[in-house]
Every structure is written in structure tokens, then in C-alpha cells.
Scaffold this motif. Structure first.
Motif, short mmCIF file in Angstrom:
data_model
loop_
_atom_site.label_atom_id
_atom_site.label_comp_id
_atom_site.label_asym_id
_atom_site.label_seq_id
_atom_site.Cartn_x
_atom_site.Cartn_y
_atom_site.Cartn_z
N ALA A 173 0.87 -1.18 0.00
CA ALA A 173 0.00 0.00 0.00
C ALA A 173 0.90 1.23 0.00
N ILE A 174 0.66 2.12 -0.97
CA ILE A 174 1.44 3.37 -1.03
C ILE A 174 0.43 4.50 -0.99
N GLN A 175 0.69 5.48 -0.13
CA GLN A 175 -0.17 6.67 -0.21
C GLN A 175 0.63 7.93 0.00
N GLN A 176 0.18 8.97 -0.69
CA GLN A 176 0.85 10.28 -0.59
C GLN A 176 -0.15 11.34 -0.15
N TRP A 177 0.38 12.33 0.58
CA TRP A 177 -0.45 13.44 1.06
C TRP A 177 -0.10 14.69 0.25
N PHE A 178 -1.15 15.38 -0.19
CA PHE A 178 -0.98 16.62 -0.97
C PHE A 178 -1.80 17.73 -0.30
N PRO A 179 -1.43 18.99 -0.55
CA PRO A 179 -2.29 20.06 -0.05
C PRO A 179 -3.65 19.97 -0.75
N GLU A 180 -4.71 20.15 -0.01
CA GLU A 180 -6.06 20.06 -0.60
C GLU A 180 -6.31 21.25 -1.52
N LYS A 181 -6.50 20.95 -2.82
CA LYS A 181 -6.78 22.05 -3.74
C LYS A 181 -8.10 21.83 -4.46
N ASN A 182 -8.79 20.75 -4.10
CA ASN A 182 -10.07 20.49 -4.76
C ASN A 182 -11.11 21.48 -4.23
N LEU A 183 -11.92 22.01 -5.15
CA LEU A 183 -12.95 22.97 -4.71
C LEU A 183 -13.95 22.28 -3.80
N ASN A 184 -14.27 21.04 -4.17
CA ASN A 184 -15.23 20.29 -3.39
C ASN A 184 -14.55 19.02 -2.87
N PRO A 185 -14.17 18.96 -1.58
CA PRO A 185 -13.47 17.78 -1.06
C PRO A 185 -14.30 16.52 -1.33
N PHE A 186 -13.63 15.41 -1.56
CA PHE A 186 -14.39 14.19 -1.86
C PHE A 186 -13.63 12.93 -1.45
N TYR A 187 -14.37 11.84 -1.52
CA TYR A 187 -13.79 10.52 -1.30
C TYR A 187 -14.01 9.72 -2.58
N SER A 188 -12.96 9.10 -3.07
CA SER A 188 -13.09 8.38 -4.33
C SER A 188 -12.43 7.01 -4.24
N CYS A 189 -12.96 6.13 -5.04
CA CYS A 189 -12.45 4.77 -5.07
C CYS A 189 -12.17 4.46 -6.54
N VAL A 190 -10.94 4.03 -6.84
CA VAL A 190 -10.54 3.94 -8.24
C VAL A 190 -10.17 2.50 -8.61
N PHE A 191 -10.75 2.04 -9.71
CA PHE A 191 -10.40 0.71 -10.24
C PHE A 191 -9.61 0.91 -11.51
N ASP A 192 -8.43 0.32 -11.57
CA ASP A 192 -7.54 0.54 -12.70
C ASP A 192 -6.78 -0.76 -12.96
N PRO A 193 -7.41 -1.70 -13.66
CA PRO A 193 -6.81 -3.04 -13.82
C PRO A 193 -5.43 -3.02 -14.49
N GLU A 194 -5.10 -1.93 -15.20
CA GLU A 194 -3.77 -1.89 -15.83
C GLU A 194 -2.67 -1.81 -14.77
N ASN A 195 -2.97 -1.20 -13.63
CA ASN A 195 -1.93 -1.00 -12.61
C ASN A 195 -2.09 -1.85 -11.36
N THR A 196 -3.32 -2.25 -11.06
CA THR A 196 -3.51 -3.12 -9.90
C THR A 196 -4.81 -3.90 -10.02
N ASP A 197 -4.76 -5.13 -9.52
CA ASP A 197 -6.00 -5.91 -9.48
C ASP A 197 -6.71 -5.70 -8.14
N CYS A 198 -6.17 -4.76 -7.33
CA CYS A 198 -6.86 -4.36 -6.11
C CYS A 198 -7.47 -2.99 -6.39
N TYR A 199 -7.45 -2.05 -5.47
CA TYR A 199 -8.05 -0.76 -5.79
C TYR A 199 -7.26 0.39 -5.18
N SER A 200 -7.64 1.60 -5.53
CA SER A 200 -6.97 2.80 -5.01
C SER A 200 -8.03 3.73 -4.44
N TRP A 201 -7.58 4.66 -3.63
CA TRP A 201 -8.54 5.53 -2.96
C TRP A 201 -7.98 6.96 -2.93
#
Ligand code: FAD
Length: 354
Positions: A173-201
């Protein structure tokens, strides 16, 4: 000489240490420090409904300084392969995982000896008891205990000692912290079979935007960077990295992956493999398995390993059902079907004034 030595002070170890009968002479060992320095467990810090239920059964209330801003009620699921986006209602509590662990630790009674900033580096079984070697703030110490409990998470030294040849599916599990620049904060779940058969958030937390994922071990950093590149095209603000965190995360794939211990040694929480293979939610199972073990030890069962294994039957079955659910989330054609039909999703209503 202790009755019980617990290695690890995450939700599992802290819950067990709190619930054990005060007649026991108990020691807990953990790498973390309470002053904020040193090791922090990388985590999404989302308290799912199951974890809230696990806490509610003890009639505990969560202090507000453990919570972070904002609280989010929907997850935006993105399938990068098909480009389908769906929103699903969620009932998570968004919290500061480090403070959450400290709060659980604060509930441990005074009779328990706590060694923080201490790493268990060796375990030996000798003459019916366990000998643990610790490195405490740079100094080596030895302690002996009749029972040991591995509450030391995915890379458990206790699990490796008890089951040296047993393999369980695991990811980085790798995660990075960035300064929040999104106008509307959100929670997202990403499926990307090219890079992982698990998921990202991705999740907004107290002025930061955290992006992370669970990747197969080979080329995990390259996969993470590839994914970041793709998500920037989707409007994710992933600039000015503030910190990078990395750890092992288990993802059980069969019933046999759950190991509860043997020979007066027990595994609880993620060390036992108790983590959801579909969502990687593990706090509820950590708390529940610790509770089951406390019941067994407090009752002075004749065969505590067998009794604990029996007690965790429902938990193992529940996690096994999550293994069966995985294809609907992770097998691309099935996921496309589920997301296209929109089963259980919610519609996001746009405000025409914005
Ligand atoms: C990136 C990521 C995001 C996650 N997000 C979520 C989420 O949002 N919600 C959720 O419910 N679950 C989440 N999980 C899963 C969850 O973090 C774990 O399942 C849960 O923390 C397990 O609790 P535990 O007490 O068993 O182990 P841990 O929380 O891992 O605690 C183990 C403790 O043992 C200590 N330790 C380890 N080895 C040693 C040693 N040799 N000597 C001394 N101490 C040691 C560590 O310091 C640590 O404090 C996530 C996991 C990852 C990796």
C-alpha cells in the motif's frame, strides 16, 4: 515473567489490553510513539459501519478531536478502464488514524505495562513459555510470557514465527499526502486493472488530499506513479507531495489464509488475516477478534487456542463471503455490468446555480 505479552498496539492490541482481566500480568509492545514522532500506520482512516458497531458494543463514545474535516457521505467510484463513474452512499466516519490509535491506547488500564517505541525483533519458545527480544528506544531487552498475542498487523513477526511457511496474498500500500486544492473535497475509489487488481482511494482530510492504492509487489512504485499520471487527467490535484507512506497490506483469498494461532500463541486483527479482501477495511475485525480472544483468556479455557479458533468462526465466515463478493468488484466484465446497471448507486443532483 508476564502472563500475556501482546505485540502491537493498533486497534486489535489496544482492545485486547483494555479487556483482559486485571488479574493477568500483561505487557504490550509497540513501535509507535505517543509524541507524534516515528512510525505512523498508513491508513485511510475511515471508520466503517462495522467498526462503528464494534465500538458501540462497548458503549464507548468517540472524542471529537479524533475526527477530521470533512465528513463525507458518498464515495465516487471510478473505473478507469471503462470511464464509468458512479456514486454510492457510505456511512464512514473520517478520522485521524494516529489519534484514533492513541485514544484506544488511553483506555488501557494502568496495570498493563506498555513499552512504546519498542520493536519485537525475535521470538523463541522455550520450556513452555515465550521469550521475546525487544529493542526499546535503542536498548535491547528480554521478556518472558506464558502466552503471546500477535496484534502486529500485516507484517506480523508473530505470524511469521508461528507459520514460517505459510503465504498469504499481500500488496504494497502506497499513499501520498498533498495540499487540498479540490474545490469540493471528496472521497473516491478507483479501479484501474492496468496497474492493480486491487483498488486505489483518494480522500480529503483536514486540509490534505490523500491518494493511495494497494499494488502488486513488482514495480509497485511505477504502478503508483502511472496511476497518478492517469488521475491527473481526471482532475485529481496531485502536486506538491507532503509525505509518502508505504506498508504491507494483506488480502486473504481463501479460508485457509486466516490463522488464529497455536501453542499458547494467538493472532488477532490483520496479523490473523482478518481484513476485508473487498474493501481492505480491517478496524472492525481487529476490534472484534481482540474481544473474542479476551473472552477466551478471561475464562481460563483449558484449550484456549481451540476455543479462540472456534469463537472466530463467524468472523472468518463473514470475511470468506467477502472473498466471494470480490469478482463483482474486481473482475472487469462483472464490475462493468454492476456499474452500468447502477445497482445501489445514488444520483448526484447538480445545483443549477453553480
Ligand atoms: C493504506 C491502508 C489504508 C487502510 N485504510 C483503512 C480504513 O480506512 N479503514 C479500515 O477499517 N481499515 C483500513 N485499513 C486496514 C487497517 O489499517 C488494518 O486492517 C487495521 O489497522 C488492523 O489493525 P491491527 O490492530 O490488527 O494492526 P495495525 O493497526 O497494523 O497495528 C499493528 C501495530 O503493531 C505494531 N508493530 C508491528 N510490528 C511490530 C513489532 N515487530 N514490534 C512492535 N510493534 C510492532 C505497529 O506499530 C502497529 O501499531 C487500511 C490499510 C492500509 C494499509
Amino acid at each position: 515473567m508476564y502472563d500475556i505479552a501482546i505485540v502491537g498496539l493498533g486497534p486489535a492490541g489496544a482492545t485486547l489490553a483494555r479487556l483482559l482481566n486485571r488479574n493477568f500480568h500483561v505487557v504490550v509492545i509497540d513501535k509507535k510513539r505517543s509524541d507524534g514522532k516515528g512510525f505512523h500506520k498508513p491508513c485511510g482512516g475511515l471508520l466503517a459501519l462495522d467498526a462503528q458497531k464494534a465500538i458501540s458494543q462497548f458503549d464507548l463514545t468517540l472524542p471529537k478531536d479524533v475526527l477530521v474535516d470533512p465528513q463525507i457521505f458518498a464515495v465516487r467510484s471510478i473505473d478507469l478502464k471503462t470511464g464509468i463513474i458512479r456514486h454510492y452512499q457510505r456511512f464512514y466516519i473520517n478520522l485521524d488514524r494516529y489519534k484514533f490509535d492513541l485514544w484506544l491506547k488511553s483506555l488501557i488500564p494502568d496495570n498493563v505495562d506498555i513499552f512504546e517505541d519498542s520493536e519485537c525483533t525475535r521470538i523463541e519458545y522455550y520450556n513452555g513459555s515465550y521469550n521475546l527480544q525487544l529493542v526499546c528506544s535503542g536498548e535491547t531487552k528480554d521478556i518472558t510470557a506464558k502466552y503471546i498475542v500477535g496484534a502486529d498487523g500485516a507484517n506480523s513477526i508473530v505470524r511469521r514465527f508461528l507459520y514460517p511457511h505459510k503465504k498469504i496474498r499481500s500488496y504494497i500500500a502506497i499513499q501520498q499526502w498533498f495540499p487540498e486544492k479540490n474545490l469540493n473535497p471528496f472521497y473516491s475509489c478507483v479501479f484501474d486493472p492496468e496497474n492493480t487488481d486491487c483498488y486505489s482511494w483518494a480522500i480529503s482530510k483536514d486540509g490534505y488530499f490523500i491518494f493511495g492504492g494497494a499494488y502488486p509487489k513488482n514495480n509497485c512504485h511505477m504502478r503508483f506513479e502511472n496511476q497518478k499520471k492517469r488521475l491527473k487527467e481526471w482532475g485529481f490535484c496531485l502536486e506538491e507531495v507532503q509525505k509518502t507512506e508505504c506498508c504491507l497490506v494483506l488480502r486473504p483469498s481463501m479460508l485457509n489464509d486466516f490463522c488464529t494461532g497455536k501453542d499458547n500463541a494467538f493472532l488477532i486483527g490483520e496479523a490473523a488475516g482478518f481484513i476485508s479482501p473487498s474493501s481492505l477495511e480491517g478496524i472492525s475485525s481487529a476490534i472484534n477478534s481482540a474481544y473474542y480472544l479476551s473472552e477466551v483468556l478471561n475464562a481460563n479455557e483449558v484449550n484456549p487456542c481451540f476455543a479462540y479458533h472456534k469463537k472466530t468462526f463467524k468472523l472468518r465466515l463473514k470475511l470468506y463471503f467477502k472473498i466471494l463478493k470480490c469478482p463483482f468488484m474486481y473482475f472487469p466484465p462483472l464490475r462493468r455490468f454492476v456499474m452500468t446497471t447502477g445497482i445501489n448507486s445514488i444520483n448526484i443532483i447538480k445545483n443549477i446555480n453553480e
